[in-house]
Design an enzyme around this catalytic site. Structure first.
Site, mmCIF file in Angstrom:
data_model
loop_
_atom_site.group_PDB
_atom_site.id
_atom_site.type_symbol
_atom_site.label_atom_id
_atom_site.label_comp_id
_atom_site.label_asym_id
_atom_site.label_seq_id
_atom_site.Cartn_x
_atom_site.Cartn_y
_atom_site.Cartn_z
ATOM 1 N N LEU A 13 64.680 -7.696 -50.007
ATOM 2 C CA LEU A 13 62.824 -8.409 -50.112
ATOM 3 C C LEU A 13 62.396 -9.182 -50.728
ATOM 4 C CD1 LEU A 13 62.025 -4.336 -49.438
ATOM 5 C CD2 LEU A 13 62.943 -6.224 -47.443
ATOM 6 N N CYS A 14 61.664 -9.835 -50.286
ATOM 7 C CA CYS A 14 60.746 -10.690 -51.527
ATOM 8 C C CYS A 14 60.415 -10.048 -52.148
ATOM 9 C CB CYS A 14 59.184 -10.877 -49.861
ATOM 10 S SG CYS A 14 58.154 -12.076 -51.316
ATOM 11 N N PRO A 15 61.049 -10.984 -53.627
ATOM 12 C CA PRO A 15 60.882 -12.584 -53.212
ATOM 13 C C PRO A 15 62.746 -12.887 -53.721
ATOM 14 C CG PRO A 15 60.819 -11.647 -55.605
ATOM 15 C CD PRO A 15 60.745 -10.404 -54.733
ATOM 16 N N MET A 16 63.639 -11.843 -53.816
ATOM 17 C CA MET A 16 65.124 -12.450 -53.444
ATOM 18 C C MET A 16 65.544 -13.553 -52.591
ATOM 19 S SD MET A 16 65.765 -10.716 -55.949
ATOM 20 C CE MET A 16 67.089 -11.808 -56.092
ATOM 21 N N ASP A 40 64.562 -10.607 -44.150
ATOM 22 C CA ASP A 40 62.716 -10.587 -44.086
ATOM 23 C C ASP A 40 61.952 -11.362 -43.479
ATOM 24 O OD1 ASP A 40 60.170 -10.318 -45.386
ATOM 25 O OD2 ASP A 40 61.240 -10.558 -48.052
#
Length: 76
Positions: A13-16, A40
């Site tokens: 998920l964000c920010p990955m 995502d």
């Protein structure tokens, strides 16, 4: 579209996804195309914004089923 590097961040998920493409870009020569795959849905907004902020051209975005795919060329 042919890409020299393929990053599959599915499940992250964000920010990955953005952190992963930023990390990958640091070690690549200018002109290299990176394909980023994510599940995502935030990638649809995050990747264009990141490209604009960094000057790396976003070549294309598309949706493939549950995945979002973007192609980015390293600026330089």
């Amino acid at each position: 579209m042919d890409a020299a590097v393929r990053l599959d961040t599915s499940g992250a998920l964000c920010p990955m996804p953005i952190l992963e493409i930023a990390k990958a870009m640091r070690g690549l020569p200018p002109g290299t195309v990176v394909e980023l795959i994510s599940t995502d849905r935030g990638l649809e907004a995050d990747l264009p914004a990141w490209c604009e902020a960094t000057g790396n051209p976003l070549l294309r975005m598309e949706r493939r089923g549950a995945s979002y795919v973007g192609w980015v060329r390293k600026a330089g």
